[in-house]
Write a protein that holds these residues in place. Structure first.
Motif, PDB file in Angstrom:
ATOM      1  N   THR A   1      -3.004  -6.729  -1.516  1.00 44.04           N
ATOM      2  CA  THR A   1      -2.328  -5.509  -1.083  1.00 44.04           C
ATOM      3  C   THR A   1      -1.822  -5.708   0.338  1.00 44.04           C
ATOM      4  OG1 THR A   1      -3.788  -4.150  -2.468  1.00 44.04           O
ATOM      5  CG2 THR A   1      -2.550  -3.025  -0.735  1.00 44.04           C
TER       6      THR A   1
ATOM      7  N   PRO B   1       2.777   0.659  -4.667  1.00 42.67           N
ATOM      8  CA  PRO B   1       1.430   0.803  -5.232  1.00 42.67           C
ATOM      9  C   PRO B   1       1.394   1.150  -6.711  1.00 42.67           C
ATOM     10  CG  PRO B   1       1.954   2.606  -3.723  1.00 42.67           C
ATOM     11  CD  PRO B   1       3.014   1.586  -3.549  1.00 42.67           C
TER      12      PRO B   1
ATOM     13  N   ALA C   1       0.821  -1.214   0.000  1.00 42.08           N
ATOM     14  CA  ALA C   1       0.000   0.000   0.000  1.00 42.08           C
ATOM     15  C   ALA C   1       0.850   1.257   0.000  1.00 42.08           C
ATOM     16  CB  ALA C   1      -0.933   0.010   1.209  1.00 42.08           C
TER      17      ALA C   1
END
Length: 260
Positions: A124, A47, A34
């Motif tokens: 994630t 990301p 993230a």
């Protein structure tokens, strides 16, 4: 992911076995973090980077000191296992499921990156804030709760006359259960939690049938509210049983690894 990653971290499964098992849920798994800082620490894509495969995720978990995972199944009004109002908590609540690796301070949330991209599941990786103490539901209590849930679900269906409204409801339930992924499990996983997971799928299928307002099965607004109130605790029991079953698998794998 919770069980297989924990098995691998304890030496109870080979990485190839983990990767093969994940294909039941999606043909391809992608991993990103993230935040860029977390990506640098774990040697994973950030990301905005091209995603990596699950093999790198396993290596990153070991590098971070992860030992065992926990399944969380948050819904509105019940966010047990999450770390407050964080990006991870919001993502987990939106998805309705996540993996918590408290000893490593990491959380994993799966999602389909694009509705058109069938067969792809993206994980994630989040860095967690302080977590509340994990709640433990003994496997016996979970099994008893499931038995009660099945009886109450059957009673509710009868009271609402669902079967009469939709004669094919039993076939719908059977098809729902059979259409779900049938994952493999590590060799040392005990049978009791597997039975509970199977019952959870059966009870959930019954509950979804009970809440389906298909033609011929629609209820009045007041009856719909009564149905929702009656079935909410049963949905909760399914989630609790799944969490307990997964936790028991992880515990057994960890204990057996420590004995060798």
């Amino acid at each position: 992911m919770v069980v297989w990653a924990s098995a691998w971290l304890h030496g109870a499964a080979a990485s190839d076995d983990v990767l093969d098992a994940l294909q039941v849920w999606a043909e391809a798994h992608e991993v990103r973090t993230a935040e860029d800082e977390l990506a640098s620490r774990l040697d994973l894509p950030g990301p905005e980077d091209s995603p990596a495969g699950p093999a790198l995720l396993l290596a990153a978990l070991r590098k971070a000191g992860a030992a065992r995972g926990e399944l969380v199944l948050p819904v509105a009004g019940d966010v047990r296992g999450l770390d407050g109002s964080t990006e991870f908590s919001r993502a987990a609540l939106h998805r309705g499921e996540a993996v918590v690796l408290a000893d490593a301070g990491l959380g994993l949330v799966p999602r389909q990156p694009d509705p058109a991209a069938e067969g792809i599941l993206r994980w994630t990786v989040f860095e967690l804030d302080d977590l509340p103490p994990a709640e433990h539901l003994p496997i016996g209590e979970a099994e008893h709760g499931m038995a009660s849930a099945m009886r109450e679900a059957a009673s509710t269906l009868t009271d609402l006359d669902i079967a009469k409204r939709r004669p094919g409801v039993r076939n719908e339930i059977a098809e729902t259960v059979s259409s779900r992924p049938n994952p493999s499990w590590p060799e040392d996983v005990p049978q009791r939690p597997l039975r509970i997971l199977q019952r959870a799928s059966e009870v959930e299928a019954i509950l979804w049938a009970a809440t389906d307002d298909a033609p011929g099965g629609a209820l009045s607004a007041s009856a719909t509210r009564a149905r929702t109130d009656a079935l909410r605790p049963l949905f909760d029991s399914v989630r609790a049983a799944r969490r307990s079953a997964i936790a028991e698998m992880v515990r057994v794998l960890a204990d057996r690894a420590e004995q060798h």
